[in-house]
Design a protein around this motif. Structure first.
Motif, PDB file in Angstrom:
ATOM      1  N   PRO A  94       0.896  -1.021  -0.002  1.00  0.00           N
ATOM      2  CA  PRO A  94       0.052   0.010  -0.024  1.00  0.00           C
ATOM      3  C   PRO A  94       0.848   1.222  -0.060  1.00  0.00           C
ATOM      4  N   PHE A  95       0.238   2.338  -0.625  1.00  0.00           N
ATOM      5  CA  PHE A  95       0.911   3.604  -0.416  1.00  0.00           C
ATOM      6  C   PHE A  95       1.357   4.096   0.848  1.00  0.00           C
ATOM      7  N   SER A  96       2.624   4.511   0.985  1.00  0.00           N
ATOM      8  CA  SER A  96       3.124   4.789   2.515  1.00  0.00           C
ATOM      9  C   SER A  96       2.495   6.166   2.910  1.00  0.00           C
ATOM     10  N   GLY A  97       2.038   7.047   1.992  1.00  0.00           N
ATOM     11  CA  GLY A  97       1.536   8.081   2.415  1.00  0.00           C
ATOM     12  C   GLY A  97       2.439   9.448   2.329  1.00  0.00           C
ATOM     13  N   LEU A  98       3.779   8.931   1.945  1.00  0.00           N
ATOM     14  CA  LEU A  98       4.912  10.052   1.691  1.00  0.00           C
ATOM     15  C   LEU A  98       5.002  10.296   0.278  1.00  0.00           C
ATOM     16  N   ASP A  99       4.748  11.507  -0.020  1.00  0.00           N
ATOM     17  CA  ASP A  99       4.817  11.820  -1.662  1.00  0.00           C
ATOM     18  C   ASP A  99       6.151  11.540  -1.973  1.00  0.00           C
ATOM     19  N   GLN A 123      10.477 -10.268  15.905  1.00  0.00           N
ATOM     20  CA  GLN A 123       9.078 -10.112  15.834  1.00  0.00           C
ATOM     21  C   GLN A 123       8.585 -10.993  14.767  1.00  0.00           C
ATOM     22  N   ASP A 124       9.622 -11.749  14.161  1.00  0.00           N
ATOM     23  CA  ASP A 124       9.241 -12.659  13.199  1.00  0.00           C
ATOM     24  C   ASP A 124       8.584 -11.882  11.801  1.00  0.00           C
ATOM     25  N   GLY A 125       8.976 -10.797  11.596  1.00  0.00           N
ATOM     26  CA  GLY A 125       8.440 -10.171  10.572  1.00  0.00           C
ATOM     27  C   GLY A 125       9.221  -9.415   9.400  1.00  0.00           C
ATOM     28  N   TYR A 126       8.744  -9.216   8.419  1.00  0.00           N
ATOM     29  CA  TYR A 126       9.719  -8.380   7.360  1.00  0.00           C
ATOM     30  C   TYR A 126       9.029  -6.847   7.424  1.00  0.00           C
ATOM     31  N   LYS A 127      10.021  -5.805   7.129  1.00  0.00           N
ATOM     32  CA  LYS A 127       9.574  -4.470   7.500  1.00  0.00           C
ATOM     33  C   LYS A 127      10.342  -3.782   6.448  1.00  0.00           C
ATOM     34  N   VAL A 128       9.608  -2.592   5.963  1.00  0.00           N
ATOM     35  CA  VAL A 128      10.074  -1.664   4.717  1.00  0.00           C
ATOM     36  C   VAL A 128      10.124  -0.451   5.797  1.00  0.00           C
ATOM     37  N   VAL A 129      11.175   0.328   5.547  1.00  0.00           N
ATOM     38  CA  VAL A 129      11.376   1.726   6.116  1.00  0.00           C
ATOM     39  C   VAL A 129      11.489   2.753   4.933  1.00  0.00           C
ATOM     40  N   ASP A 130      10.550   3.688   5.012  1.00  0.00           N
ATOM     41  CA  ASP A 130      10.779   4.618   4.111  1.00  0.00           C
ATOM     42  C   ASP A 130      11.176   6.129   4.790  1.00  0.00           C
ATOM     43  N   PHE A 178      16.192  20.689   9.330  1.00  0.00           N
ATOM     44  CA  PHE A 178      16.064  19.766   8.316  1.00  0.00           C
ATOM     45  C   PHE A 178      15.192  18.543   9.060  1.00  0.00           C
ATOM     46  N   LEU A 179      14.041  17.957   8.536  1.00  0.00           N
ATOM     47  CA  LEU A 179      13.534  17.133   9.260  1.00  0.00           C
ATOM     48  C   LEU A 179      13.288  15.901   8.415  1.00  0.00           C
ATOM     49  N   ASN A 180      13.347  14.829   9.000  1.00  0.00           N
ATOM     50  CA  ASN A 180      13.317  13.434   8.447  1.00  0.00           C
ATOM     51  C   ASN A 180      11.835  12.882   8.533  1.00  0.00           C
ATOM     52  N   VAL A 181      11.160  12.207   7.980  1.00  0.00           N
ATOM     53  CA  VAL A 181      10.004  11.728   8.191  1.00  0.00           C
ATOM     54  C   VAL A 181       9.906   9.987   8.039  1.00  0.00           C
ATOM     55  N   PHE A 182       9.794   9.374   8.950  1.00  0.00           N
ATOM     56  CA  PHE A 182      10.209   7.834   9.141  1.00  0.00           C
ATOM     57  C   PHE A 182       8.710   7.297   8.857  1.00  0.00           C
ATOM     58  N   LYS A 183       8.713   6.252   8.077  1.00  0.00           N
ATOM     59  CA  LYS A 183       7.476   5.275   7.946  1.00  0.00           C
ATOM     60  C   LYS A 183       8.071   3.986   8.133  1.00  0.00           C
ATOM     61  N   ILE A 184       7.201   3.096   8.831  1.00  0.00           N
ATOM     62  CA  ILE A 184       7.614   1.724   8.740  1.00  0.00           C
ATOM     63  C   ILE A 184       6.595   0.836   8.321  1.00  0.00           C
ATOM     64  N   TYR A 185       6.720  -0.030   7.111  1.00  0.00           N
ATOM     65  CA  TYR A 185       5.609  -1.050   6.865  1.00  0.00           C
ATOM     66  C   TYR A 185       5.916  -2.313   7.478  1.00  0.00           C
ATOM     67  N   SER A 186       4.866  -3.143   7.891  1.00  0.00           N
ATOM     68  CA  SER A 186       5.015  -4.424   8.442  1.00  0.00           C
ATOM     69  C   SER A 186       4.346  -5.324   7.567  1.00  0.00           C
ATOM     70  N   LEU A 187       4.724  -6.161   7.026  1.00  0.00           N
ATOM     71  CA  LEU A 187       4.426  -7.048   6.272  1.00  0.00           C
ATOM     72  C   LEU A 187       3.191  -8.045   6.986  1.00  0.00           C
ATOM     73  N   ARG A 188       3.344  -8.249   8.155  1.00  0.00           N
ATOM     74  CA  ARG A 188       2.507  -9.057   8.891  1.00  0.00           C
ATOM     75  C   ARG A 188       1.240  -8.157   9.141  1.00  0.00           C
ATOM     76  N   SER A 189       1.052  -6.907   9.389  1.00  0.00           N
ATOM     77  CA  SER A 189      -0.133  -6.241   9.526  1.00  0.00           C
ATOM     78  C   SER A 189      -0.480  -5.658   8.302  1.00  0.00           C
ATOM     79  N   ASN A 190       0.226  -5.635   7.044  1.00  0.00           N
ATOM     80  CA  ASN A 190       0.078  -4.961   6.010  1.00  0.00           C
ATOM     81  C   ASN A 190      -0.205  -3.467   6.084  1.00  0.00           C
ATOM     82  N   SER A 191       0.529  -2.734   6.821  1.00  0.00           N
ATOM     83  CA  SER A 191       0.243  -1.369   7.002  1.00  0.00           C
ATOM     84  C   SER A 191       1.356  -0.574   7.310  1.00  0.00           C
ATOM     85  N   TRP A 192       1.165   0.750   7.177  1.00  0.00           N
ATOM     86  CA  TRP A 192       2.374   1.790   7.302  1.00  0.00           C
ATOM     87  C   TRP A 192       1.982   2.400   8.819  1.00  0.00           C
TER      88      TRP A 192
END
Lengths: 163, 190
Positions: free
Chosen positions: B130-135, B152-159, B169-183
């Motif tokens: 799903p779209f991370s919400g970050l343009d 956590q036995d899970g795959y994660k994607v960090v954006d 200067f600000l960094n926005v972090f979003k983490i996707y978890s395959l287990r819950s399929n959400s950001w």
């Protein structure tokens, strides 16, 4: 009953399924976790193994002897022996695997399982069912669904002979 | 042989390649249940990655894949009479940007529209995230990572997107978890 002793080596008798007797040194059978426990707990001198065919037992004893002689210098020779050891008809290989599992000879069990896996990996579903005498318990609808989804599963090596 | 003891069946299935496992699910209900069981799948993955051949194969695959893309691109630009440097530039961009990461047999990459995908080449299945919400087009710097978390036995994607707001200067972090399929957005980091 105490195990009989000749010199310093203890001797043990294994009785195969057809009552054939195999006399061997106790140190050899200690490679089997099951027999090791039996020998340790009860000090027996003869162990009946009615579920194992004599033919299978001969093969396993052959392996135990070779394995006991294994040293770093004859590693290559032992590997060749292992390859030859599993180069038997599938039915016999399965008998050996089941017996080795029962006797708990761990190294050999892993090797046998890999050998069986290599033999069946390209076989079709029908062939594997016949080899392991498994009846499909899927409904005809589920069965046809499988055939549609994974047709290659039913197209593999159709050879189901085990001898 | 009367009946195969279940512990042997387990050991046997662990040693089969994924391709045959997928086929062997059709044998019977109990085989299907065993092969589809998450614990079995995890054990099988661990067992097969212990094998050094697998890793070498994997590396070789990656190398061949990049060579093939290069060859294809060269052919294309010769056919269309376009300057080679344009395609080389494109290729470098592709190599740098599209592969987010690979881990435990799973690949993570994004396509030209910045949509993230997870891909499992062994079972030939892919999943659109799903779209991370970050343009993707806003943000002066962006970065992505992919990994597996044991505890956590899970795959994660960090954006991560970096933007300057005035002096900060600000960094926005979003983490996707395959287990819950959400950001999930986590604490910003300056």
């Amino acid at each position: 009953m105490a195990s009989s002793t000749t010199g310093e080596k203890k001797i043990l008798t294994l009785k195969g399924g057809d009552n054939e007797e195999f006399i061997l040194e106790e140190s050899l059978v200690l490679q089997s976790e099951l027999l090791k426990n039996m020998v340790k707990e009860e000090r027996v001198s003869s162990i009946p193994l009615p579920s194992i065919k004599s033919k299978t037992l001969v093969k396993i004893i052959e392996y135990l002897k070779k394995h006991a002689e294994l040293t770093p210098s004859n590693k290559e020779e032992f590997k060749n022996f292992e390859k030859e050891f599993v180069n038997v008809v599938l039915e016999e290989l399965l008998d050996i695997t089941v017996a080795v599992n029962y006797l708990k000879i761990n190294g050999l069990l892993e090797f046998c399982c890999q050998a069986v896996a290599d033999r069946i990996k390209d076989k079709s579903v029908e062939a594997v069912r016949k080899i392991f005498r498994i009846e499909s318990d899927f409904t005809p609808e589920e069965e046809s669904e499988f055939r549609k989804e994974t047709p290659e599963a039913f197209e593999g090596d159709l050879d189901d002979t085990t001898n | 042989l009367s009946v195969l003891p279940s512990e042997i069946l387990y050991e046997l299935l662990l040693r089969l390649p994924v391709k045959s496992l997928l086929n062997m699910r059709c044998i019977s209900k109990s085989w299907f249940a065993l092969i589809s069981c998450p614990i079995f799948i995890k054990t099988h993955l661990k067992f097969s990655t212990q094998n050094q051949d697998f890793r070498c194969l994997f590396r070789a695959f990656m190398r061949i894949a990049s060579l093939l893309t290069l060859a294809l691109l060269m052919q294309l630009c010769i056919k269309k009479n376009l300057p080679i440097y344009l395609y080389l530039f494109n290729l470098i961009f592709l190599a740098m940007a599209s592969w987010v990461g690979a881990c435990e047999g799973l690949f993570c990459f994004f396509n030209q529209f910045w949509v993230l995908f997870l891909w499992n080449p062994t079972i030939r299945k892919s999943k659109k995230l799903p779209f991370s919400g970050l343009d993707p087009h806003c943000g002066q710097s962006s970065s992505c990572g992919f990994g597996y978390i044991e505890c956590q036995d899970g795959y994660k994607v960090v954006d991560i997107r970096g933007n300057s707001h005035g002096d900060v200067f600000l960094n926005v972090f979003k983490i996707y978890s395959l287990r819950s399929n959400s950001w999930k957005r986590i604490q910003d980091y300056p």
